[in-house]
Design an enzyme around this catalytic site. Structure first.
Site, PDB file in Angstrom:
ATOM      1  N   HIS A  61     -11.923 -27.758 -13.950  1.00 48.77           N
ATOM      2  CA  HIS A  61     -12.337 -29.159 -13.895  1.00 48.77           C
ATOM      3  C   HIS A  61     -11.491 -30.016 -12.959  1.00 48.77           C
ATOM      4  O   HIS A  61     -11.846 -31.162 -12.694  1.00 48.77           O
ATOM      5  CB  HIS A  61     -12.476 -29.723 -15.307  1.00 48.77           C
ATOM      6  N   ASN A  89      -7.121 -23.143 -17.659  1.00 47.87           N
ATOM      7  CA  ASN A  89      -8.353 -23.108 -16.860  1.00 47.87           C
ATOM      8  C   ASN A  89      -8.391 -24.358 -15.964  1.00 47.87           C
ATOM      9  O   ASN A  89      -8.342 -25.484 -16.472  1.00 47.87           O
ATOM     10  CB  ASN A  89      -9.547 -23.068 -17.826  1.00 47.87           C
ATOM     11  N   ARG A 103     -18.745 -19.999 -10.692  1.00 49.79           N
ATOM     12  CA  ARG A 103     -20.135 -20.003 -11.156  1.00 49.79           C
ATOM     13  C   ARG A 103     -21.067 -19.667 -10.006  1.00 49.79           C
ATOM     14  O   ARG A 103     -20.755 -19.917  -8.843  1.00 49.79           O
ATOM     15  CB  ARG A 103     -20.496 -21.378 -11.740  1.00 49.79           C
TER      16      ARG A 103
HETATM   17  N1  PXP Z   1     -12.777 -19.277 -22.061  1.00 48.68           N
HETATM   18  C1  PXP Z   1     -13.968 -19.075 -21.451  1.00 48.68           C
HETATM   19  C2  PXP Z   1     -14.499 -17.694 -21.403  1.00 48.68           C
HETATM   20  C3  PXP Z   1     -14.661 -20.145 -20.850  1.00 48.68           C
HETATM   21  O1  PXP Z   1     -15.834 -19.919 -20.256  1.00 48.68           O
HETATM   22  C4  PXP Z   1     -14.079 -21.420 -20.870  1.00 48.68           C
HETATM   23  C5  PXP Z   1     -14.773 -22.567 -20.207  1.00 48.68           C
HETATM   24  O2  PXP Z   1     -14.934 -22.310 -18.876  1.00 48.68           O
HETATM   25  C6  PXP Z   1     -12.837 -21.576 -21.485  1.00 48.68           C
HETATM   26  C7  PXP Z   1     -12.213 -20.497 -22.106  1.00 48.68           C
HETATM   27  C8  PXP Z   1     -12.118 -22.895 -21.519  1.00 48.68           C
HETATM   28  O3  PXP Z   1     -12.874 -23.826 -22.213  1.00 48.68           O
HETATM   29  P1  PXP Z   1     -12.460 -25.358 -22.155  1.00 48.68           P
HETATM   30  O4  PXP Z   1     -12.546 -25.766 -20.732  1.00 48.68           O
HETATM   31  O5  PXP Z   1     -13.466 -26.010 -23.033  1.00 48.68           O
HETATM   32  O6  PXP Z   1     -11.064 -25.434 -22.682  1.00 48.68           O
END
Ligand code: PXP
Length: 248
Positions: free
Chosen positions: A14, A11, A49
């Protein structure tokens, strides 16, 4: 590649958070996505978002144009997001709850309370060829509702498990892990593919990765933070190594 291999979705939200802190172009989430692909990510996850606080519409355009691995497009169940998903037709759409005031996706989607609307919402996405997942807590009512509304995949929320671990509440953590295990088996028995994610770190990933029914983990915040210290490629490689070791 064995079809029981646990996929890693990285992901990149960030990277966009840091970029947006200054409103410019750096660091570029697309560059992070490219590096993640090279480092062995099996997919890229990005959450557009409603308030566009990290990923932008242009980021999604760019990811769709350049990715060689599947995009997992996370979004709230709104008409605007459905239109965007239908325009892009990403490989996967993950429906998440979204509250403007939250810092991150705090809980799972209440699929059981919103069955009819979600079934109508998911149908056109399925028809467009997207694999639709719903992000839910480890709760049998939610798993069963996910199957009823036509989701192909459930993503189990690992945030509570990770929070209990961080707070040193080991009994609560282990109970939550048992729920994640039981709900993974329950979802698979109902014909759903099972993913998990949220809050996972090097310290918490192994017991989750060892759940045999799981097919994919989605991990973001920790990896992007860790990349500050060791670089994105080694940060991802270490997560991959821990996942593979846990899988045995
Ligand atoms: N899965 C989903 C559905 C999420 O919303 C998120 C956070 O956006 C993540 C996984 C990943 O979470 P993290 O950034 O805490 O690893």
């Amino acid at each position: 590649m064995s079809d029981t291999r646990l996929r890693l979705g990285v992901n990149i939200d960030h990277v966009a958070t840091v970029r947006n802190a200054r409103g410019g172009a750096y660091p570029d989430p697309l560059r992070a996505a490219r590096l993640a692909e090279e480092a062995g990510a099996d997919g890229i996850t990005a959450h557009l978002r409603e308030d566009r606080r990290h990923i932008s519409d242009a980021d999604i355009d760019g990811l769709m144009a350049m990715l060689t691995v599947p995009l997992n497009f996370e979004m709230a169940a709104t008409e605007e997001m459905q239109r965007i998903a239908l325009r892009h037709r990403p490989h996967a759409v993950c429906i998440v709850p979204e509250k403007r005031e939250e810092r991150t996706t705090e809980g799972g989607l209440d699929v059981a309370a919103d069955r009819a609307r979600l079934a109508d919402f998911i149908a056109p996405l399925r028809e467009a060829g997207c694999r639709v997942s719903v992000f839910i807590g480890a709760d049998p009512a939610q798993v069963e509702a996910a199957a009823d509304v036509g989701a192909a995949v459930v993503e189990l929320h690992t945030g509570a498990y990770c929070d209990f671990h961080a707070e040193g509440r080991t009994a609560a953590r282990d109970e939550e892990l048992d729920r994640l295990r039981a709900m993974s088996a329950h979802a698979l028995a109902l014909g759903l593919e099972v993913h998990a994610g949220h809050g996972l770190t090097y310290d918490t990933v192994a017991p989750v990765a060892a759940i045999p029914e799981l097919r994919e983990l989605n991990i973001g915040h920790f990896l992007i933070g860790e990349a500050i210290f060791r670089g994105l490629t080694p940060a991802i490689a270490e997560m991959r190594r821990l996942m593979d070791a846990a899988r045995g």
